[in-house]
Write an enzyme that holds these catalytic residues in place. Structure first.
Site, PDB file in Angstrom:
ATOM      1  N   SER A 145      35.359 -64.846 -65.378  1.00 54.64           N
ATOM      2  CA  SER A 145      33.960 -64.950 -65.775  1.00 54.64           C
ATOM      3  C   SER A 145      33.372 -66.192 -65.134  1.00 54.64           C
ATOM      4  CB  SER A 145      33.862 -65.062 -67.309  1.00 54.64           C
ATOM      5  OG  SER A 145      32.543 -65.407 -67.717  1.00 54.64           O
ATOM      6  N   TYR A 158      36.010 -69.645 -75.646  1.00 52.53           N
ATOM      7  CA  TYR A 158      35.927 -68.564 -74.663  1.00 52.53           C
ATOM      8  C   TYR A 158      35.961 -69.138 -73.253  1.00 52.53           C
ATOM      9  CZ  TYR A 158      34.168 -64.768 -71.793  1.00 52.53           C
ATOM     10  OH  TYR A 158      34.025 -63.828 -70.804  1.00 52.53           O
TER      11      TYR A 158
END
Length: 257
Positions: A145, A158
């Site tokens: 990501s 995260y």
């Protein structure tokens, strides 16, 4: 052109979103695909769609990447079925909640993200790569990501897991140097899948994440996965960072509201 003919691709988290789209994209390139996820009912739906599109029935099996015994059983079953593993798409991952580190956050969310995004990826890689080495051909494709490049408030855990994915990918590439195994990370920005719904737990809030802009789709990311997997064997795509045109970075989004 069936550029994946004779090769076997394993996709985790293949029951929906990027995983399902990547499975279809790779199957369309001629790969035999093995699909794993916790929801076997949804996997069956994906498998039926792939079989309808390609005429080839995928391998389907329930898989929780957080569970070491589950991972071992899944990989062994794939090898028993096909005799090899050529591509591993480590797609299984999630975000749960948005909170600052110093908040009274639900630590079970932390455990779920770390165990799935990091430990699960490591377990699948450890079990799969020896079969790639034995077969003389392999490619590990990790779904990262832009959160692995830019941290943001409310996303510390995260982001930490995606920074870890990037570090693992870079280390693995060095560890496998000299072997016919490629290592890639695909790092998307905003993709409109079930990601935000899982993270926020509310459909209205999830819809607001993409309000006024055009996000990427699961198929956009699957195109990147298939592109990397089908390059000539001497070509390794190290990293693909892909964002919507409406996004310049984490929290930097052009919205037309």
């Amino acid at each position: 052109m069936s550029r994946g003919k004779g090769q076997v691709a394993v996709i985790t988290g293949a029951s929906n979103g990027i995983g399902a789209a990547s499975a279809l994209a790779l199957a369309s390139e001629g790969f035999q695909v093995a699909l794993g996820a916790r929801s076997v009912d949804k996997l069956d739906e994906v498998a039926q769609a792939i079989a309808k599109e390609t005429g080839v029935q995928p391998f389907v099996m329930t898989l929780d990447v957080r569970n070491e015994a589950d991972v071992k059983h899944f990989v062994a079953a794939v090898v028993e079925k096909y005799g090899r593993i050529d591509v591993l798409v480590n797609n299984a991952g999630l975000a749960k909640g948005v909170s600052n580190v110093i908040d009274e956050a639900d630590t079970t969310n932390w455990d779920q993200m770390i165990d799935t995004n990091v430990k699960g990826l490591l377990l699948m890689t450890r079990e799969s790569v020896p079969h790639m080495i034995k077969g003389g051909n392999g490619h590990v494709i990790n779904l990262g990501s832009i959160a692995g490049h830019q941290a943001y408030a409310g996303g510390a855990v995260y982001c930490a897991t995606k920074f870890a994915v990037r570090a693992i990918t870079d280390s693995l590439r060095q560890e496998l140097l000299g072997l016919p195994i490629r290592v890639t990370t695909v790092d998307p920005g905003m993709v409109n899948t079930g990601f935000s719904l899982v993270r926020l737990g509310d459909q209205e809030q999830a819809d607001q994440v993409y309000a006024g802009m055009t996000p990427l789709t699961a198929e956009d990311i699957a195109d990147c996965v298939a592109f990397a997997a089908t390059r000539p064997k001497h070509v390794n795509i190290d990293t693909i960072i892909v964002k919507p045109t409406d996004q310049a970075g984490a929290g930097k989004v052009a919205r037309r509201l």
